[in-house]
Design a protein around this motif. Sequence first.
Motif, PDB file in Angstrom:
ATOM      1  N   UNK A 199      82.188   8.814  98.694  1.00  0.00           N
ATOM      2  CA  UNK A 199      83.279   7.919  98.339  1.00  0.00           C
ATOM      3  C   UNK A 199      84.619   8.592  98.633  1.00  0.00           C
ATOM      4  N   UNK A 200      85.703   7.901  98.345  1.00  0.00           N
ATOM      5  CA  UNK A 200      87.026   8.396  98.729  1.00  0.00           C
ATOM      6  C   UNK A 200      87.408   9.676  97.985  1.00  0.00           C
ATOM      7  N   UNK A 201      86.718   9.957  96.884  1.00  0.00           N
ATOM      8  CA  UNK A 201      86.975  11.186  96.129  1.00  0.00           C
ATOM      9  C   UNK A 201      86.043  12.324  96.531  1.00  0.00           C
ATOM     10  N   UNK A 202      85.217  12.078  97.563  1.00  0.00           N
ATOM     11  CA  UNK A 202      84.318  13.118  98.041  1.00  0.00           C
ATOM     12  C   UNK A 202      83.000  13.188  97.305  1.00  0.00           C
ATOM     13  N   UNK A 203      82.707  12.179  96.462  1.00  0.00           N
ATOM     14  CA  UNK A 203      81.436  12.169  95.738  1.00  0.00           C
ATOM     15  C   UNK A 203      80.329  11.623  96.623  1.00  0.00           C
ATOM     16  N   UNK A 204      79.230  12.351  96.700  1.00  0.00           N
ATOM     17  CA  UNK A 204      78.113  11.967  97.557  1.00  0.00           C
ATOM     18  C   UNK A 204      77.489  10.666  97.081  1.00  0.00           C
ATOM     19  N   UNK A 205      77.291   9.725  98.029  1.00  0.00           N
ATOM     20  CA  UNK A 205      76.663   8.442  97.724  1.00  0.00           C
ATOM     21  C   UNK A 205      75.228   8.408  98.213  1.00  0.00           C
ATOM     22  N   UNK A 206      75.030   8.684  99.503  1.00  0.00           N
ATOM     23  CA  UNK A 206      73.679   8.655 100.056  1.00  0.00           C
ATOM     24  C   UNK A 206      73.675   9.233 101.466  1.00  0.00           C
ATOM     25  N   UNK A 207      72.483   9.427 101.988  1.00  0.00           N
ATOM     26  CA  UNK A 207      72.324   9.819 103.386  1.00  0.00           C
ATOM     27  C   UNK A 207      71.245   8.957 104.008  1.00  0.00           C
ATOM     28  N   UNK A 208      71.347   8.751 105.334  1.00  0.00           N
ATOM     29  CA  UNK A 208      70.363   7.937 106.031  1.00  0.00           C
ATOM     30  C   UNK A 208      70.339   8.338 107.503  1.00  0.00           C
ATOM     31  N   UNK A 209      69.243   8.030 108.156  1.00  0.00           N
ATOM     32  CA  UNK A 209      69.109   8.333 109.580  1.00  0.00           C
ATOM     33  C   UNK A 209      70.045   7.439 110.374  1.00  0.00           C
ATOM     34  N   UNK A 210      70.658   7.996 111.422  1.00  0.00           N
ATOM     35  CA  UNK A 210      71.677   7.275 112.179  1.00  0.00           C
ATOM     36  C   UNK A 210      71.117   6.213 113.116  1.00  0.00           C
ATOM     37  N   UNK A 211      69.829   6.269 113.412  1.00  0.00           N
ATOM     38  CA  UNK A 211      69.229   5.298 114.318  1.00  0.00           C
ATOM     39  C   UNK A 211      69.165   5.758 115.757  1.00  0.00           C
ATOM     40  N   UNK A 212      69.780   6.905 116.059  1.00  0.00           N
ATOM     41  CA  UNK A 212      69.757   7.421 117.420  1.00  0.00           C
ATOM     42  C   UNK A 212      70.222   8.864 117.450  1.00  0.00           C
ATOM     43  N   UNK A 213      70.287   9.416 118.648  1.00  0.00           N
ATOM     44  CA  UNK A 213      70.660  10.820 118.837  1.00  0.00           C
ATOM     45  C   UNK A 213      72.175  10.939 119.001  1.00  0.00           C
ATOM     46  N   UNK A 214      72.744  11.924 118.362  1.00  0.00           N
ATOM     47  CA  UNK A 214      74.176  12.249 118.476  1.00  0.00           C
ATOM     48  C   UNK A 214      75.097  11.112 118.025  1.00  0.00           C
ATOM     49  N   UNK A 215      75.090  10.760 116.743  1.00  0.00           N
ATOM     50  CA  UNK A 215      76.049   9.762 116.251  1.00  0.00           C
ATOM     51  C   UNK A 215      77.470  10.295 116.345  1.00  0.00           C
ATOM     52  N   UNK A 216      78.337   9.560 117.038  1.00  0.00           N
ATOM     53  CA  UNK A 216      79.684  10.110 117.299  1.00  0.00           C
ATOM     54  C   UNK A 216      80.842   9.251 116.823  1.00  0.00           C
ATOM     55  N   UNK A 217      80.613   7.974 116.515  1.00  0.00           N
ATOM     56  CA  UNK A 217      81.706   7.125 116.034  1.00  0.00           C
ATOM     57  C   UNK A 217      81.145   6.034 115.116  1.00  0.00           C
ATOM     58  N   UNK A 218      81.974   5.580 114.207  1.00  0.00           N
ATOM     59  CA  UNK A 218      81.616   4.448 113.344  1.00  0.00           C
ATOM     60  C   UNK A 218      82.834   3.544 113.189  1.00  0.00           C
ATOM     61  N   UNK A 219      82.579   2.231 113.064  1.00  0.00           N
ATOM     62  CA  UNK A 219      83.643   1.269 112.804  1.00  0.00           C
ATOM     63  C   UNK A 219      83.229   0.393 111.646  1.00  0.00           C
ATOM     64  N   UNK A 220      84.227  -0.265 111.022  1.00  0.00           N
ATOM     65  CA  UNK A 220      83.996  -0.920 109.746  1.00  0.00           C
ATOM     66  C   UNK A 220      84.581  -2.323 109.736  1.00  0.00           C
ATOM     67  N   UNK A 221      83.797  -3.266 109.207  1.00  0.00           N
ATOM     68  CA  UNK A 221      84.257  -4.625 108.953  1.00  0.00           C
ATOM     69  C   UNK A 221      84.107  -4.886 107.469  1.00  0.00           C
ATOM     70  N   UNK A 222      85.115  -5.545 106.888  1.00  0.00           N
ATOM     71  CA  UNK A 222      85.029  -5.858 105.448  1.00  0.00           C
ATOM     72  C   UNK A 222      85.561  -7.260 105.219  1.00  0.00           C
TER      73      UNK A 222
END
Length: 366
Positions: free
Chosen positions: A343-366
């Motif tokens: 979260x925005x305070x640095x508290x760990x929420x979760x981890x998950x597999x990225x779905x592929x090799x070398x995840x390099x970017x993420x984008x967000x829709x809300x």
Amino acid sequence: MEKRNLKIRSLLFSVCCMLAIGLSFTSCDNDEDDPLIDTGSTLTLPKTRVFILNEGIDKLNNAGLAFYAPNKDADFVSDIFMKQNKKGLGDTGQDLIVYKNHMYVSVYRSQVLLKLNSAGVEEKRVAFSKSDGAPRQLVADNGKIYVTLYSGKVAKIDATTLDIEGYVEVGKNPEGIAEDNDWIYAVNSGHGKDSTMTVIDKKAFAVSKTIIVAKNPQRVLESEGQIFVQGYGPDYSYPVQKVDVAKGMVTTIANATHLCEHNGIIYMVYGDTDWSTQPYKTTNTFSTYNVKTGTLNKTNFLTNMPEKLGKTSVYMMEVNPNNGDIYIGTSSFTENGTIYRFDRNGKFIEQFESGGINPNHAVFFN
């Protein structure tokens, strides 16, 4: 007189009610104005969504685009591009940005730029010629997409049609690109031999000046009207430099192998890797830089970081601009990556597999 006052009060009350109803309708129209464009989607996706670009391995044609629902109201899709378009993304996914509710993806080895809607459905693509060179990084502004090309150019592309409107010659092998007001900034790596940042006048689409920065620069970002560059440096110390564009001078503020920015805070990680060992050993050190105060904070901004994150190569750092959540992607370079969400305070929420090799970017829709 009393009857007249009652009539006036009654009339005013009616007018107020009509205004209130009108305002409520206006408010509802604005609230329900769904900005997402899901035309052609084979999936029903929630409004809040994250897309992760998995670079793949160079020349293996295995780049992909994963979908993740942070509110747990949809299943993870390891390659939503394949599912939506019945074909692969291409060879070496380089960059991913969002602009006006569309995603734009540069695919380096395939030499294409794709325009996707907010569900990952391809709408258009443009292929770059041999003289154009392969696309690297992207930035968008005022209806245009600007892309660095390995031929030593920056291309200006219409965001709607993907028509190429012009080129400007910069340095050798440009990498990162950023924009701020009337200017575009592109850093030139020269495959490890260049050390320049080109400043481009956006309106004239012409070079304004060239500034010497760290050797082999890779990334450039803007924060609070200031420009920052990160690169390998001559001794692989990975300097992060603040650039005084007006004076053409740089100041090293930190050392980082990856970084990202949100609300005037630059989040950084320095990965110290011993490549001589098998398996190789990495030690990650996390820090932040406050752009407004010019203060470096070496305290880890992740309060309960999983142990494995401290020992695995970081390949991606992104912050969700909608809520400040921090996403960190790691890579073994041969197997699917891992995404760590805080979260925005640095508290760990979760981890998950990225779905592929070398995840390099993420984008967000809300």
